[in-house]
Design an enzyme around this catalytic site. Structure first.
Site, mmCIF file in Angstrom:
data_model
loop_
_atom_site.group_PDB
_atom_site.id
_atom_site.type_symbol
_atom_site.label_atom_id
_atom_site.label_comp_id
_atom_site.label_asym_id
_atom_site.label_seq_id
_atom_site.Cartn_x
_atom_site.Cartn_y
_atom_site.Cartn_z
ATOM 1 N N HIS A 53 0.815 -1.226 0.000
ATOM 2 C CA HIS A 53 0.000 0.000 0.000
ATOM 3 C C HIS A 53 0.845 1.271 0.000
ATOM 4 C CE1 HIS A 53 -3.215 -2.924 1.480
ATOM 5 N NE2 HIS A 53 -3.550 -2.540 0.268
ATOM 6 N N ASP B 192 -9.863 -4.313 0.315
ATOM 7 C CA ASP B 192 -9.400 -4.402 1.705
ATOM 8 C C ASP B 192 -9.292 -3.026 2.350
ATOM 9 O OD1 ASP B 192 -6.540 -3.389 1.183
ATOM 10 O OD2 ASP B 192 -6.698 -5.080 -0.193
ATOM 11 N N GLU C 56 -15.335 -1.110 -6.264
ATOM 12 C CA GLU C 56 -14.981 -2.499 -5.953
ATOM 13 C C GLU C 56 -16.146 -3.372 -6.407
ATOM 14 O OE1 GLU C 56 -12.496 -4.564 -4.416
ATOM 15 O OE2 GLU C 56 -14.004 -6.086 -4.850
ATOM 16 N N GLY D 262 -15.341 -2.137 -12.327
ATOM 17 C CA GLY D 262 -14.514 -0.985 -12.684
ATOM 18 C C GLY D 262 -14.396 -0.782 -14.189
ATOM 19 N N ASP E 275 -6.016 -1.442 -8.203
ATOM 20 C CA ASP E 275 -5.557 -2.324 -7.126
ATOM 21 C C ASP E 275 -6.345 -3.615 -7.257
ATOM 22 O OD1 ASP E 275 -4.792 -3.523 -4.803
ATOM 23 O OD2 ASP E 275 -5.576 -1.985 -3.462
ATOM 24 N N THR F 177 -7.042 -7.927 -8.300
ATOM 25 C CA THR F 177 -6.567 -9.296 -8.166
ATOM 26 C C THR F 177 -5.854 -9.663 -9.459
ATOM 27 O OG1 THR F 177 -8.664 -10.052 -9.041
ATOM 28 C CG2 THR F 177 -8.468 -9.966 -6.649
ATOM 29 N N ASP F 178 -5.428 -10.907 -9.554
ATOM 30 C CA ASP F 178 -4.753 -11.370 -10.763
ATOM 31 C C ASP F 178 -5.722 -11.397 -11.951
ATOM 32 O OD1 ASP F 178 -2.421 -11.744 -9.380
ATOM 33 O OD2 ASP F 178 -2.920 -13.796 -8.813
ATOM 34 N N PRO G 113 -12.078 -12.798 -11.525
ATOM 35 C CA PRO G 113 -12.890 -11.585 -11.628
ATOM 36 C C PRO G 113 -12.099 -10.359 -12.079
ATOM 37 C CG PRO G 113 -13.195 -12.631 -9.476
ATOM 38 C CD PRO G 113 -12.108 -13.373 -10.173
#
Lengths: 482, 281
Positions: free
Chosen positions: B62, B86, B106, B138, B155, B157-158, B162
């Site tokens: 972060h 998160d 998100e 997004g 930011d 996920t891989d 998703p």
């Protein structure tokens, strides 16, 4: 209504696999043993299911047990008297329909925007085409539906016609005046045969258009693999037996169908029919919602039109399949062919086709909201990045040409090679097509016009995928020798 | 009895973490969400079995995703965070008083709710009045926006799952249009080491490079991510993070644990094999 939770062919195949019969028949791969690459690509379950006909699994050429039961269920699902599983693609189903309906020298009335397979079928059976000209929607550069008036005119012009061949829906989802045409043509003593290659999902949701079988057509070909969800090449021929006997059609189908029909394909038809009958409504509800949302979002992008029923002239549009997402892109200054290529090469998205004005995305039971968002996102980016002055493409249809010889006569006549740019006034000896969708610009036996020459040149400039010609560079055309 | 969780870092490499107890397990509309208490990393969030953050090392990720662009342009006022459920990225952003608006998009509301319960410190920024949460894709959110944001942080996920669309060219292009003239795009850029991650790294870089005039990659050290060597992408229309004057940021006197202005400069110095991979795309 039969019990559509049943899957007779699938059950028999499962039982066969579980019994671990020692295979000393074909296929020779014997569940892939020995070929590691084959095993790596296809999981064991696929290779085990790739078997040949045998007593417990019935025989497609003369089905009497599990295949026949599965065909009866499929016929029931599509509101027809009989069905034939087809494993050589809907092309084969279309050929079998025409060959079942007409003989050498008979006339068939059909719209000019038929798939190549229908004209090929006429080369095989020797029938003569009498073309109807569907309404041409100039702003989208496409032929759409046929009206009852057009059919009445065609029957007056060709009173000797034995059958009428219809398309339901068009590639872009437009419906002809189907119900009225079927009723009228049958009253006039014509057999009605329908190419429903793009309508396999129609019976399974109330908001989708009706099928030709629901209106009592004599035969229809449905590409279950296209929008139904079965494996590629699996298809079906549907038959109402009032005027044509099952055994006659069976004989014709067997002329061209493989005697080693794939159980992967046939079983996928069995499972797909169950899926569509038991879960189709729910899934298609979701597909319709995805397609409607995508249409709204795309229509909010400056320069793009995701067309639907209201955008077409009502004289050529009597219904619309909303799961076909056609987008006219000329408003951003690009051709559909260009956008098709951009999506594929730059955005990693494969759509079904691009033509002069439009692209076509097919929505079906396998789609997700996230994937649809990516499609819309890419179109939004393209619209911003490439936007130029709108294109003004002038093709006021290239279809008004004359038939000089039947497709079969032209196919067998002596031919010579002529530069396309110098071919106007001659009779074509071969097909000129843009693929997909495989709709002919010229068919064998048709008179070549200046307009057609210009259209071919435009497609070449736009790098459209032109096929059918012997000359891969699309410079020469084989014409009938004068 | 000992409990371990395993994440496959490649077909042939597994990463094991010893677990005290599982605190949460749930299946959202999009993914499986698990939270564990672990010996080495404190609390750990995993989505579909892949480690996203842990209490012990989240500061690295972060710090680097936020302070590099903020130090490059301390005038940033409007920020869009895509993903980041998160809350760690938002928390770091809220430390800048000069930022006026933080929109976070998100996909999965359940991730945010669970992190509010189990990662109180990480999620602490969500209650800042400048933060607006949107629960949607997004990819759709940025489509059609024109010059709205100074900074977009992806930011995600891989790209297997998703997050797939957040690595697509159309998405990066729409980010370009959504950014103002001095806008900066930071994206989760995968890792150069294992083959699958490296493939996505190259693809991602190729897409960004063809969209933004300035497209650089910087690295950091992330103990719980595959190979421990992770990358972010820095793309902008005008601003070069390597030549910009960082003294304005120094004057803000923001306390960090990983980031400092020497790291800022050094992070853009990449190993030769990585430079070669990025150049070949």
């Amino acid at each position: 209504m039969l019990d559509h939770n049943k899957t007779p062919l699938y059950d028999a195949l499962r039982k066969h696999i579980e019994s671990r019969v020692i295979p000393f028949d074909v296929p020779g791969h014997k569940q892939g043993h020995g070929n590691e690459e084959l095993q790596k690509l296809f999981p064991k379950s696929v290779l085990e299911a790739d078997v040949n006909s045998m007593k417990s699994l019935d025989f497609l050429g003369n089905p009497i047990s599990v295949i026949k039961e599965a065909e009866d269920l499929l016929a029931d699902a599509y509101l027809s008297d009989e069905s034939f599983f087809i494993v050589n693609g809907t092309t084969q189903a279309v050929q079998a329909m025409l060959m079942s309906a007409v003989n050498e020298g008979d006339t068939v009335i059909l719209p000019r925007n038929v798939h190549k397979s229908a004209i090929n079928a006429m080369i095989l059976c020797g029938a003569k085409p009498h073309y109807m000209y569907p309404h041409f929607e100039a702003k989208f550069g496409m032929t759409i539906g046929v009206s009852l008036e057009e059919v009445k005119k065609a029957i007056e012009e060709a009173p000797e016609a034995k059958a009428i061949f219809l398309i339901n829906p068009t590639y872009y989802g437009v419906i002809s005046e189907l119900k009225a045409i079927i009723e009228y043509a049958q009253c006039q003593g014509l057999l009605v045969i329908v190419d429903e290659a793009h309508g396999a999902h129609f019976p399974f949701h109330k908001e989708l258009p009706k099928t030709a079988m629901a209106y009592g057509a004599d035969m229809a070909a449905v590409s279950l693999h296209k929008t139904g969800g079965s494996l590629t090449q699996s298809s079906a021929l549907l038959l109402n037996t009032r005027k044509i006997e099952r055994d006659h059609v069976k004989t014709i189908v067997n002329l061209t169908q493989s005697t080693s029909a794939s159980y992967l394909l046939m079983t996928s038809l069995d499972l797909t029919r169950k899926f569509l009958m038991t879960q189709g409504e729910k899934n298609l509800e979701m597909v319709l919602e995805l397609a409607r949302n995508a249409r709204d979002k795309i229509n909010a992008i400056d320069g793009l039109i995701a067309f639907s029923a209201k955008d077409f002239n009502p004289e050529g549009c009597y219904g619309f399949d909303e799961t076909k997402l056609g987008v006219c892109v000329t408003g951003i200054g690009l051709t559909g062919i260009h956008v098709y290529d951009l999506l594929r090469d730059e955005y990693n998205i494969q759509v079904e086709m691009g033509d002069s004005h439009n692209i076509l995305a097919i929505f079906s039971v396998g789609d997700t909201e996230k994937r649809v968002n990516q499609l819309v996102s890419a179109l939004s980016a393209i619209a911003q990045k490439y936007k130029r002055e709108p294109l003004d493409l002038k093709f006021n249809s290239f279809n008004a040409t004359a038939v000089a010889y039947s497709p079969r006569e032209a196919f067998y006549k002596e031919k010579e090679r002529i530069l396309i740019t110098e071919s106007a006034g001659r009779v074509s000896g071969e097909f000129v097509m843009i693929y997909p969708p495989g709709i002919p610009i010229l068919a064998p036996g048709e008179l070549i016009t200046e307009e057609i020459c210009a259209y071919i040149e435009l497609l070449k400039r736009e790098k459209g995928s032109i096929s059918g010609l012997k000359d891969n560079n699309v410079e020469y055309l084989y014409c009938i020798k004068e | 009895m000992e409990n371990w969780i395993t994440e496959a870092h490649s077909d042939a490499v597994h990463f094991n973490v010893k677990v005290k107890e599982q605190l949460y397990h749930g299946q959202s509309k999009y993914q499986m969400i698990d939270i564990y208490d672990t010996y080495a990393f404190g609390r750990l969030l995993a989505l579909d079995g892949d480690i996203m953050i842990t209490e012990k090392d989240e500061f690295i990720y972060h710090d680097m995703i936020v302070h590099v662009p903020m130090a490059t342009n301390p005038d940033i006022k409007k920020v869009l965070v895509i993903g980041g459920g998160d809350g760690g990225t938002v928390r770091e952003l809220t430390r800048y008083k000069t930022i006026e608006q933080i929109d976070m998009v998100e996909l999965d509301e359940q991730v945010v709710n669970v992190c509010r319960d189990y990662f109180k410190d990480v999620a602490s920024g969500f209650d800042d009045p400048r933060v607006h949460l949107y629960f949607e894709d997004g990819v759709s959110f940025v489509s059609g926006l024109k010059e709205v944001y100074d900074l977009i942080i992806v930011d995600s996920t891989d790209p297997f799952g998703p997050g797939e669309g957040l690595f697509s060219k159309g998405f990066y292009e729409n980010c370009f249009y959504a950014l103002k003239e001095d806008g900066i795009l930071i994206n989760q850029h995968e890792s150069p080491y294992y083959e699958n991650d490296a493939y996505e790294m190259k693809r991602s870089h190729a897409n960004i490079k063809r969209t933004f005039d300035i497209a650089k990659v910087y690295q950091f050290h992330m103990p719980t991510y595959p190979s421990g060597h992770w990358l972010f992408g820095f793309a902008s229309k005008t601003m070069d993070p390597e030549t910009v004057d960082l003294s304005t940021w120094e004057a803000l006197d923001i306390k960090t644990k990983y980031y400092n202005t020497k790291i800022h400069k050094g992070a853009f110095a990449l190993p030769t094999y990585v430079v070669n991979m990025l150049e070949e795309v």
